[in-house]
Design a protein around this motif. Sequence first.
Motif, PDB file in Angstrom:
ATOM      1  N   SER A 138       0.835  -1.211   0.000  1.00 39.95           N
ATOM      2  CA  SER A 138       0.000   0.000   0.000  1.00 39.95           C
ATOM      3  C   SER A 138       0.863   1.252   0.000  1.00 39.95           C
ATOM      4  O   SER A 138       0.543   2.243  -0.666  1.00 39.95           O
ATOM      5  CB  SER A 138      -0.926   0.013   1.211  1.00 39.95           C
ATOM      6  OG  SER A 138      -1.872  -1.014   1.109  1.00 39.95           O
ATOM      7  N   GLU A 139       1.959   1.216   0.750  1.00 39.21           N
ATOM      8  CA  GLU A 139       2.900   2.342   0.776  1.00 39.21           C
ATOM      9  C   GLU A 139       3.433   2.625  -0.624  1.00 39.21           C
ATOM     10  O   GLU A 139       3.504   3.777  -1.048  1.00 39.21           O
ATOM     11  CB  GLU A 139       4.103   2.009   1.671  1.00 39.21           C
ATOM     12  CG  GLU A 139       4.117   2.679   2.997  1.00 39.21           C
ATOM     13  CD  GLU A 139       5.407   2.359   3.752  1.00 39.21           C
ATOM     14  OE1 GLU A 139       6.486   2.881   3.365  1.00 39.21           O
ATOM     15  OE2 GLU A 139       5.323   1.592   4.722  1.00 39.21           O
ATOM     16  N   ILE A 140       3.819   1.567  -1.323  1.00 38.61           N
ATOM     17  CA  ILE A 140       4.386   1.738  -2.667  1.00 38.61           C
ATOM     18  C   ILE A 140       3.333   2.259  -3.640  1.00 38.61           C
ATOM     19  O   ILE A 140       3.609   3.150  -4.447  1.00 38.61           O
ATOM     20  CB  ILE A 140       5.022   0.428  -3.172  1.00 38.61           C
ATOM     21  CG1 ILE A 140       6.183   0.019  -2.274  1.00 38.61           C
ATOM     22  CG2 ILE A 140       5.488   0.559  -4.614  1.00 38.61           C
ATOM     23  CD1 ILE A 140       7.313   1.031  -2.196  1.00 38.61           C
ATOM     24  N   PHE A 141       2.109   1.738  -3.566  1.00 37.31           N
ATOM     25  CA  PHE A 141       1.032   2.287  -4.407  1.00 37.31           C
ATOM     26  C   PHE A 141       0.875   3.778  -4.144  1.00 37.31           C
ATOM     27  O   PHE A 141       0.716   4.578  -5.079  1.00 37.31           O
ATOM     28  CB  PHE A 141      -0.298   1.566  -4.135  1.00 37.31           C
ATOM     29  CG  PHE A 141      -0.582   0.408  -5.036  1.00 37.31           C
ATOM     30  CD1 PHE A 141      -0.827   0.568  -6.384  1.00 37.31           C
ATOM     31  CD2 PHE A 141      -0.605  -0.879  -4.515  1.00 37.31           C
ATOM     32  CE1 PHE A 141      -1.092  -0.506  -7.215  1.00 37.31           C
ATOM     33  CE2 PHE A 141      -0.873  -1.974  -5.329  1.00 37.31           C
ATOM     34  CZ  PHE A 141      -1.112  -1.784  -6.682  1.00 37.31           C
ATOM     35  N   GLU A 142       0.926   4.167  -2.878  1.00 35.00           N
ATOM     36  CA  GLU A 142       0.784   5.577  -2.512  1.00 35.00           C
ATOM     37  C   GLU A 142       1.963   6.402  -3.037  1.00 35.00           C
ATOM     38  O   GLU A 142       1.784   7.516  -3.538  1.00 35.00           O
ATOM     39  CB  GLU A 142       0.650   5.726  -0.997  1.00 35.00           C
ATOM     40  CG  GLU A 142       0.489   7.146  -0.511  1.00 35.00           C
ATOM     41  CD  GLU A 142      -0.726   7.867  -1.081  1.00 35.00           C
ATOM     42  OE1 GLU A 142      -0.669   9.116  -1.191  1.00 35.00           O
ATOM     43  OE2 GLU A 142      -1.732   7.213  -1.423  1.00 35.00           O
ATOM     44  N   VAL A 143       3.178   5.874  -2.921  1.00 33.46           N
ATOM     45  CA  VAL A 143       4.355   6.592  -3.423  1.00 33.46           C
ATOM     46  C   VAL A 143       4.252   6.786  -4.937  1.00 33.46           C
ATOM     47  O   VAL A 143       4.551   7.860  -5.454  1.00 33.46           O
ATOM     48  CB  VAL A 143       5.659   5.845  -3.042  1.00 33.46           C
ATOM     49  CG1 VAL A 143       6.857   6.399  -3.797  1.00 33.46           C
ATOM     50  CG2 VAL A 143       5.892   5.941  -1.550  1.00 33.46           C
TER      51      VAL A 143
END
Length: 152
Positions: A35-40
Motif C-alpha cells: 500500500s505504501e508503494i502504491f501511494e508513493v
Amino acid sequence: MKNRLTNFTIYLSILYTVTMLSCGKALPTKESLKSEIFEVESQFCDYVRQHGIAEGFAFFADDSATILRGRDSLIKGKNAIYHYYSNPQYLGAKVDWKPDFVEVSKSGDLAYTYGHYTWKVPKSNADTLVVKGIFHTVWKRQTDGTWKYVWD
C-alpha cells in the motif's frame, strides 16, 4: 548441546519480539508495504503533474537512480535525469501512469512495480503525439524511511 542451541534460538526470538513491541513500532506487513508503494507511485505521478517531468523524476530518484530510455540508452544519476528531462521537448509533455502490480521484498527495503503509462507530447503543428506503454520501476527504502526509485 542441540537442545541448548534450540532454547537459545527461542530465547533470542522472544527477546527480539519483546524489544520490537516495547519500542512501540509494529513490524509492517507485506500488504501495508505494498500500500505504501502504491501511494508513493501516486504521489510521484501527482508531483510530476504539478511540478513538471524534470522536477518530478529528479525528486523521486535515488542519487544513483538509472532510467532506461529509447535505443537502450541509460541515464544515470539524479542530476543526469533532471538534465535529460529539462530538454525543451519535454517542457509541454504530460505523462500519466498507474501501477498494475506491486511486489515488496521480505526485508521490506526493496519493491518493484509495473503498469501502464501514457505520454502526451505536443507537436509544433498543434497535434499531440501520444505514446502508450508499460513501465517497470524498482524502489528502495531510504535511511530516512522514504522510498526513492533506483530503476525506471
